[in-house]
Design a protein around this motif. Structure first.
Motif, short mmCIF file in Angstrom:
data_model
loop_
_atom_site.label_atom_id
_atom_site.label_comp_id
_atom_site.label_asym_id
_atom_site.label_seq_id
_atom_site.Cartn_x
_atom_site.Cartn_y
_atom_site.Cartn_z
N VAL A 1 2.82 -12.71 -22.10
CA VAL A 1 4.32 -11.36 -21.47
C VAL A 1 5.22 -11.88 -22.34
O VAL A 1 5.83 -12.15 -22.04
CB VAL A 1 4.02 -12.57 -19.68
N HIS B 1 -1.93 -15.51 -18.17
CA HIS B 1 -0.81 -14.20 -19.20
C HIS B 1 0.27 -15.27 -19.40
O HIS B 1 0.72 -15.25 -20.61
CB HIS B 1 -0.40 -13.36 -18.83
N VAL C 1 2.99 -7.16 -20.93
CA VAL C 1 2.03 -7.49 -20.78
C VAL C 1 0.99 -7.90 -22.00
O VAL C 1 -0.18 -6.36 -21.73
CB VAL C 1 1.26 -7.71 -19.48
#
Length: 290
Positions: free
Chosen positions: A278, A272, A287
């Motif tokens: 993020v 991520h 997210v």
């Protein structure tokens, strides 16, 4: 899934919410000759903040990257907007810190080697010797053994920080690095240091969380990946997962099952972050989904 070309870029932004932000961003990209491939946004009504992630492709007749950046920066000044903009093909540089338990480290390196994690590994740093990582393939990777005691903690962290700067590291990953970072070091790495905690935070903080969970007779155990802050195990959470257990499970069973959860949670959190999904939102994160 769409296939991103070498000319694709990722724009991530946050600003106070107001009407017309999506339109303004889209118009800037259109005027620059860009084609939006993917766009996600979130309006946090509690804080009044707006968040957006846009993946776009620069066509053959598009403006140059510096011109696009200047245009977005001009809009950012108008909207009090914080933003990052980078080529999607540019891999972030990652330093991995580990202690005696190397299951998370081995998993991250495996995913990196098969191309699942788009990153450049700058160094492996451990407060224990290489012999503790004998089950992990560290071939051709820079390895630094930096032991630490209460008396040498500041010197050891200073050396790690020097390595971060020397290697141009973008993000530090604590892959079961069993040392508490000092407040000063945590501040230097704010927003770019990811930790895996072998518990489903905010419960069972600190040492031996699986033993704490066993004593409480829990029916679910989990793991949490979060950004490191000066508050122990209180940083903004990126990813979590759980697994059901029963009264038959011993603390050893919980540790064994926990290792699997830790591996997948940390890998997802790192991915991520590498893909700019993020965004910090105070003590929380936004997210954006893959």
């Amino acid at each position: 899934m769409f296939v991103m070309s070498d000319r694709s870029m990722i724009l991530v932004l946050s600003c106070p919410d107001r009407p017309g932000i999506v339109s303004a961003v889209s118009s800037r990209l259109f005027e620059a000759g860009c084609n939006i491939l993917d766009a996600q946004q979130f309006d946090d009504t509690e804080t009044g903040q707006f968040f957006m992630r846009v993946v776009f492709d620069r066509g053959e007749q598009a403006k140059s990257e510096p011109e696009i950046r200047a245009s977005i920066a001009e809009l950012a000044d108008h909207l009090a907007m914080r933003f990052t903009l980078r080529q999607s093909s540019a891999k972030k540089r990652v330093m991995l810190l580990v202690s005696k338990f190397d299951h998370c480290l081995a998993d991250l390196l495996y995913r990196w080697r098969i191309g699942e994690l788009p990153m450049e590994v700058t160094a492996i740093v451990s407060n224990h010797g290489r012999e503790y990582l004998s089950s992990t393939d560290l071939a051709e990777l820079p390895f630094y053994h930096l032991p630490v005691t209460k008396q040498t903690k500041m010197e050891q962290e200073t050396r790690i920080w020097e390595l971060v700067q020397e290697t141009h590291t973008d993000v530090v990953v604590l892959a079961r690095y069993m040392q508490i970072l000092s407040d000063g070091f945590s501040a230097k790495l704010s927003g770019r240091c990811i930790n895996i905690h072998h518990s489903f935070l905010p419960g069972f903080k600190g040492a031996k969380p699986y033993h704490q969970a066993h004593e409480r007779g829990v029916k679910l155990i989990g793991a949490t990946a979060h950004y490191v802050t000066s508050d122990l195990d209180e940083g903004p959470i990126i990813e979590q997962d759980v697994e059901r257990i029963s009264h038959r499970d011993t603390p050893g069973d919980l540790v064994r099952k926990g290792r699997d959860i830790e591996r997948r949670v940390l890998a997802r959190a790192v991915r991520h972050h590498l893909e700019d999904r993020v965004v910090l939102n105070g003590r929380k994160t936004v997210v954006f989904s893959a």
